[in-house]
Structures are given as structure tokens and as C-alpha cells.
Design an enzyme around this catalytic site. Sequence first.
Site: not given
Length: 249
Positions: A146, A159
Site C-alpha cells: 500500500s 497499517y
Amino acid sequence: MTDEKPLKDRIAVVTGASRGIGYFTARALAEAGAHVVALARTVGGLEELDDEIKALGGSATLVPVDVTDYDALNRLGAAIYERWGKLDILVANAGALGQLSPLGHIPPETWDKVMAVNVTANWRLIRSLDPLLKRSDAGRAIFVSSAAAQKCRPFWGVYSVSKAALEALARTYAGETANTPIRVVAVDPGPMRTAMRGRAMPGEDPETLPHPAEIAPHIVRLASPDFDRTDVRFSFRTGEISALGSAAA
């Protein structure tokens, strides 16, 4: 007549295969000729995937498992060795968002769970499957990452940290396998119409985002023996391939 199955006779492991990017990637790999070993916790989603793969004329082995069951990941490597003696493709897609929160407010159990899924499980997959990938003539290890790994936005801490660690893991593995047939790629899907994105951005209209099926053909290309770059990141949003150590576009 040319072979229309570019991944014919290749064996592929896909984690998080019961929905989203993992589901459509597994289906696309099978359609390209690979036998897919599909891992996920959700049995119903795996069975639906199996039905679709069979309808396309492909084949799959379903493995209902949580990727944090590390003993099961050890057994996975042994089972693949006994049945096929090699692994050609790993798509490490399973991931956890955790919660959007200031770092100091994240419950320790949430932090530990995200790290277990996004980082440790992928290391355990490498540990279990690396000998099998080395037995392939063109092993491909693809890790779904990501842009959060570089952007490090406020409240996305757990995250972002986990994806930065995943990219460090991928870079290290790429360096260690540079002189082997293994090629290591990180994939940045960007904003996509997935359940995880829906939890992170509940007010967002999902119809404005790309469908997970749209990235699947790109992952098939990255998994192909013809793709011969390693230690790189593919950005679905821009279509660019860059060195993993560079800043995300």
C-alpha cells in the site's frame, strides 16, 4: 496455434483468496492456466471461487486457514512439496487494517493482530515456501502492499507501519534471491472497491473506485516467467514500476 494459457502447469498460492483482490487474482491465475492453492478463513468464499474456477476450466485446491496459524503454514509448504515438488507463484494478499486511531490509543491486541497478519504471516510464508519457489524455473513472490507504507498519514499508524515492514521484508527477500530464478514484486493497488477500503472510508462511494477484478490481469503479468524484474513496486493507479526503495508515486 499459440498456447493461450501463459501460466499452464504452474502452481500458485494466493492468500486472502475468498474476496476482493485475492479472489479475482486467484480466478485470473486459474484462467491463465495455473493451479491455484487458495487460502482464506471464509469457507463459503473459497467454495464460490472454486465454482468459478471450475466454470472457467481451471483447477484449485482450497485451504481454509487463518494466515496467523503458523503451524498450518508450515504444513502448507510440506504438502505442496509432496504433491508438486515446487511452487511457481506466491501472491501474499491477505491483510488487516486494524483501526484508524492515534498511535497512543491503539489497543495492543489490535497492533499485534495487524502485525501478525501483515508482516509475520508473510515472513512465515517465505520461511515455508522459499525452498519450493527455488525449485521453480521462474519463482515469483508478489506481496500486496500500500502507499500507506510511505505516506504515513496521521491515524493510519498501525497499517502504515505494517506495510512499511512488509516492503522491508520484500526488499530483503529480493536481495537474498537476486541470484536465483525468484523475482520479488510489491503491488500497490491504490484505492479500490474492497471491504477493507469500505471500513477505512465509510463515507466514500465505492462505485467511484476501481473494481478488484481490474488489477488481477496486472498481477498475472507480474507472476509470469516473462516478467524478469525484482525488488520493484507496481502501482496500479499510475501503471508505473519503480524500485522498491524509492518513494511511492
